[in-house]
Design an enzyme around this catalytic site. Structure first.
Site, PDB file in Angstrom:
ATOM      1  N   GLY A 261      10.007   0.215   2.347  1.00  0.00           N
ATOM      2  CA  GLY A 261      11.081  -0.576   2.918  1.00  0.00           C
ATOM      3  C   GLY A 261      12.099   0.367   3.510  1.00  0.00           C
TER       4      GLY A 261
ATOM      5  CG  ASP B  32      18.158  -8.194   0.091  1.00  0.00           C
ATOM      6  OD1 ASP B  32      18.008  -9.182   0.844  1.00  0.00           O
ATOM      7  OD2 ASP B  32      17.616  -7.094   0.313  1.00  0.00           O
TER       8      ASP B  32
ATOM      9  CE  LYS C   4      14.521   1.401  -4.239  1.00  0.00           C
ATOM     10  NZ  LYS C   4      15.168   0.097  -4.498  1.00  0.00           N
TER      11      LYS C   4
ATOM     12  CG  PHE D 233      13.919   1.071  -0.515  1.00  0.00           C
ATOM     13  CD1 PHE D 233      12.943   1.830  -1.143  1.00  0.00           C
ATOM     14  CD2 PHE D 233      13.650  -0.265  -0.253  1.00  0.00           C
ATOM     15  CE1 PHE D 233      11.716   1.273  -1.485  1.00  0.00           C
ATOM     16  CE2 PHE D 233      12.425  -0.828  -0.592  1.00  0.00           C
ATOM     17  CZ  PHE D 233      11.466  -0.060  -1.209  1.00  0.00           C
ATOM     18  N   GLY D 234      12.932   3.503   1.370  1.00  0.00           N
ATOM     19  CA  GLY D 234      11.968   4.556   1.072  1.00  0.00           C
ATOM     20  C   GLY D 234      10.661   3.930   0.626  1.00  0.00           C
ATOM     21  NE  ARG D 235       5.962   5.176   2.828  1.00  0.00           N
ATOM     22  CZ  ARG D 235       6.003   6.091   3.821  1.00  0.00           C
ATOM     23  NH1 ARG D 235       6.077   7.366   3.535  1.00  0.00           N
ATOM     24  NH2 ARG D 235       5.925   5.720   5.074  1.00  0.00           N
ATOM     25  CB  VAL D 236       7.670   1.245  -4.521  1.00  0.00           C
ATOM     26  CG1 VAL D 236       7.333   1.090  -5.997  1.00  0.00           C
ATOM     27  CG2 VAL D 236       9.119   0.816  -4.263  1.00  0.00           C
TER      28      VAL D 236
ATOM     29  CG  LEU E 209       2.737   0.388  -6.150  1.00  0.00           C
ATOM     30  CD1 LEU E 209       3.642   0.311  -7.359  1.00  0.00           C
ATOM     31  CD2 LEU E 209       1.453  -0.401  -6.397  1.00  0.00           C
ATOM     32  N   GLY E 210       4.326   0.003  -1.792  1.00  0.00           N
ATOM     33  CA  GLY E 210       5.059  -0.682  -0.723  1.00  0.00           C
ATOM     34  C   GLY E 210       6.150   0.210  -0.195  1.00  0.00           C
TER      35      GLY E 210
HETATM   36  C1  8FY Z   1       6.576  -2.670  -6.807  1.00  0.00           C
HETATM   37  C2  8FY Z   1       6.187  -2.861  -4.409  1.00  0.00           C
HETATM   38  C3  8FY Z   1       6.955  -2.897  -3.184  1.00  0.00           C
HETATM   39  C4  8FY Z   1       7.186  -3.634  -0.973  1.00  0.00           C
HETATM   40  C5  8FY Z   1       8.772  -2.214  -8.208  1.00  0.00           C
HETATM   41  C6  8FY Z   1       9.875  -2.080  -7.257  1.00  0.00           C
HETATM   42  C7  8FY Z   1      10.905  -1.182  -7.517  1.00  0.00           C
HETATM   43  C8  8FY Z   1      12.027  -1.875  -5.486  1.00  0.00           C
HETATM   44  C9  8FY Z   1      13.134  -2.498  -3.535  1.00  0.00           C
HETATM   45  C10 8FY Z   1      11.084  -3.548  -4.074  1.00  0.00           C
HETATM   46  C11 8FY Z   1       2.662  -3.751  -7.337  1.00  0.00           C
HETATM   47  N1  8FY Z   1       3.454  -3.336  -8.416  1.00  0.00           N
HETATM   48  C12 8FY Z   1       4.755  -3.037  -8.263  1.00  0.00           C
HETATM   49  N2  8FY Z   1       5.265  -2.974  -7.009  1.00  0.00           N
HETATM   50  N3  8FY Z   1       7.031  -2.570  -5.542  1.00  0.00           N
HETATM   51  N4  8FY Z   1       6.492  -3.607  -2.133  1.00  0.00           N
HETATM   52  C13 8FY Z   1       8.376  -2.976  -0.857  1.00  0.00           C
HETATM   53  C14 8FY Z   1       8.812  -2.277  -1.965  1.00  0.00           C
HETATM   54  N5  8FY Z   1       8.105  -2.230  -3.104  1.00  0.00           N
HETATM   55  C15 8FY Z   1       7.404  -2.468  -7.948  1.00  0.00           C
HETATM   56  C16 8FY Z   1       8.927  -2.117  -9.581  1.00  0.00           C
HETATM   57  N6  8FY Z   1       7.729  -2.317 -10.171  1.00  0.00           N
HETATM   58  C17 8FY Z   1       6.802  -2.533  -9.216  1.00  0.00           C
HETATM   59  N7  8FY Z   1       5.475  -2.802  -9.378  1.00  0.00           N
HETATM   60  C18 8FY Z   1      11.954  -1.084  -6.645  1.00  0.00           C
HETATM   61  N8  8FY Z   1      13.086  -1.760  -4.629  1.00  0.00           N
HETATM   62  C19 8FY Z   1      12.163  -3.403  -3.234  1.00  0.00           C
HETATM   63  C20 8FY Z   1      11.000  -2.771  -5.235  1.00  0.00           C
HETATM   64  C21 8FY Z   1       9.933  -2.881  -6.128  1.00  0.00           C
END
Ligand code: 8FY
Length: 407
Positions: free
Chosen positions: A91, A208, A111, A93-96, A88-89
Site C-alpha cells: 500500500g 480509515d 509491515k 505505506f510500504g509492504r506487508v 502479503l500485500g
Molecule cells: C496482512 C496484507 C495486506 C494489502 C497485517 C497487516 C498489518 C497493515 C495497513 C494492512 C494475509 N495475512 C495477513 N495479511 N496484510 N494486504 C495491503 C496491506 N497488507 C496482515 C497483519 N496481519 C496480516 N496478515 C498492517 N497496515 C494495511 C495491514 C495488514
C-alpha cells in the site's frame, strides 16, 4: 507520500491486488517485481526461493547500516529473526511480508514502512496506538490486530503482527463479488462494532475503515452451491475478523488532519470540512456493511461533488445547515448542493445509485440491516447513531441472546 499519491494508489488497488496475487501464484519461481515504488527508498527484489541457489551462500541479513537502502528479498532475515517467506500485500505505506519468526517457529506478518518524509511519523504513531490498545485489551477480546514486536532496520520501521487471513475486500473479489449473507454480516458487524466502539471509548478514531482494513483471522473456506446465482461460491469457515492499519488512528487530543479516510468511505462532514470525530468511523462502517450486503461499493465516486451528489441520490438532500457551515463554498449554490443533472456524471449517478428507502427486502432481518444502515449513514453527526447504541439495534438481538447464553 502525499494525499494525491495515496488516492491514485487507491484507485489502482484492484490491479495491485491482482498483481500481488499473480505474484503469489508464481512463487517460488519468482521474478523481479517492479512497481512505481521502486523509485522510492524501499526496494524489494523477489528472487528465486533458494532451491537453485548455492547452499554455502552467505545468509542475507538486514544490518543497520546508516544510509544503505533496505534491499531485501525472499529468504532475507530481519533482525536475525524474521525470515521473509512471501509478500502479503502493499500500500501507500510500504509492504506487508509473511515471515517465519525463527525464535518462536511461527509465521508472522511484518509491515516494512517506506522511509518517505512523513511515513516515519505515521509508523511511530501506529506503534503508539497499537501499544495502547493492545495493553488495554489484555484478553484479546476486541477485534484489533495484535502487534508482537517492532524494530528499525536501515531507517525503515518494521512492525511485526500476528498473521491473519485475507481481507474482506480480497475475499469478496476472489468470490466474484458475491455479497455476504445477512447472517454473516451480523456476525462480522457485531465484532467490528465492538472493536471500534472500544477504540472510541478510549478516545481514538480509526479514520480509515474499509473492507481492505478488515481481515479474516483465517482464510479457510468451504465451497457451496449458491441457489441464487447457481454458482459455486466460497463460504468462510470462520467469520472471525480483525481491524488493521492504525497508521492514521487519531486520539481526541491530537491534531485532526482535515482530510481523512479513503474517498469511498469518507463521511460528509470530512468532505465538507466541518471537523470530524469518532462518528466518521460510523459512516465508514455503514459504507462497509453496505458493500458486504451488495458486493459493490456504495459511493464509487472519483470527486467530491459527485460523491456528495451520490449521497443525495441514496439518502436524500443534505440538510441546509451543513451546507451553510461548509468552508467549501464551491460545492454550494443557492443553499443547495451544486448539481449538474444534464452532465454525463448526473446520468452515471442515477444509474448507479438507488435511494436506500426503495431497496426491496425479503425478510425482517434484511429490513433491520437496512434500518441500521440508515441510522449510520445520517448526515448530521449529532443524529448519527453511535456504535455503542448500534450494538443495541434490533439487528443484533440474535447476537445478544447468543452472548448471554454463552457467558
Ligand atoms: C496482512 C496484507 C495486506 C494489502 C497485517 C497487516 C498489518 C497493515 C495497513 C494492512 C494475509 N495475512 C495477513 N495479511 N496484510 N494486504 C495491503 C496491506 N497488507 C496482515 C497483519 N496481519 C496480516 N496478515 C498492517 N497496515 C494495511 C495491514 C495488514
Amino acid at each position: 507520500m502525499g494525499r494525491k499519491d495515496k488516492e491514485s494508489w487507491e484507485a489502482e488497488r484492484t490491479s495491485a491486488a491482482l498483481a500481488s496475487l499473480k505474484l503469489q501464484a508464481q512463487q517460488p519461481t519468482l521474478e523481479i517485481y517492479g512497481t512505481p515504488e521502486t523509485s522510492g527508498q524501499l526496494q524489494l527484489t523477489l528472487l528465486s526461493d533458494g532451491s537453485d541457489s548455492a547452499d554455502d551462500a552467505p545468509e542475507d541479513t538486514c544490518e543497520d547500516n546508516e544510509g544503505e537502502q533496505l534491499d531485501y528479498h525472499i529468504g532475507s532475515v530481519l533482525k536475525d529473526r524474521y525470515e521473509m517467506v512471501s509478500m502479503l500485500g502493499d500500500g501507500a505505506f510500504g509492504r506487508v511480508m509473511k515471515c517465519l519468526d525463527r525464535h518462536k517457529n511461527e509465521f508472522v506478518a511484518v509491515k516494512v514502512v517506506m522511509n518517505f518524509e512523513n511515513s516515519y511519523e505515521v509508523a511511530r504513531s501506529e506503534i503508539a496506538v497499537l501499544e495502547e490498545i493492545n495493553s488495554l485489551d489484555d484478553d484479546n477480546k476486541f477485534a484489533c490486530v495484535r502487534m508482537l514486536d517492532w524494530f528499525e532496520c536501515k531507517r525503515h520501521i518494521c512492525i511485526v503482527f500476528e498473521l491473519l487471513g485475507l481481507s474482506t475486500f480480497e475475499f469478496l473479489r476472489q468470490n466474484d463479488f458475491l455479497p455476504f449473507s445477512v447472517e454473516q454480516i451480523r456476525h462480522m458487524a457485531f465484532q467490528l462494532f465492538r472493536a471500534v466502539s472500544f477504540l472510541h471509548r478510549n478516545k481514538l478514531t480509526h479514520t480509515d475503515l474499509k473492507p481492505e482494513n478488515i481481515l479474516f483471522v483465517s482464510s479457510a473456506f468451504d465451497l457451496e452451491d449458491d441457489p441464487k446465482t447457481m454458482c459455486v461460491c466460497r463460504k468462510p469457515k470462520s467469520l472471525e475478523v480483525k481491524v488493521v492499519d492504525f497508521g492514521t488512528a487519531t486520539f481526541d487530543h491530537q491534531h485532526h488532519e482535515s482530510l481523512v479516510s479513503t474517498r469511498h468511505y469518507r463521511a460528509p462532514e470530512v468532505i465538507l470540512d466541518l471537523g470530524w470525530n469518532q462518528s466518521c468511523d460510523v459512516w465508514s462502517l455503514g459504507c462497509v456493511l453496505f458493500e458486504f450486503y451488495f458486493g459493490q461499493t456504495l459511493f464509487l465516486s472519483h470527486d467530491c461533488l459527485e460523491h456528495l451528489a451520490m449521497m443525495e441520490e441514496v439518502l436524500g438532500p443534505i440538510p441546509p445547515h451543513l451546507l451553510e457551515q461548509t468552508r467549501k463554498k464551491h460545492f454550494v449554490h443557492n443553499n443547495r448542493l451544486k448539481r449538474d443533472e444534464q452532465s454525463s456524471s448526473g446520468g452515471h449517478i442515477r444509474e448507479h445509485c438507488r435511494p436506500l428507502k426503495f431497496i426491496e427486502t425479503e425478510s425482517e432481518e434484511e429490513q433491520q440491516l437496512l434500518d441500521l444502515l440508515g441510522c449510520m449513514l445520517e448526515y448530521d453527526v449529532g443524529r448519527r447513531i453511535t456504535l455503542e447504541e448500534a450494538l443495541w439495534h434490533p439487528f443484533f438481538s440474535l447476537m445478544r441472546t447468543k452472548q448471554t447464553q454463552r457467558s
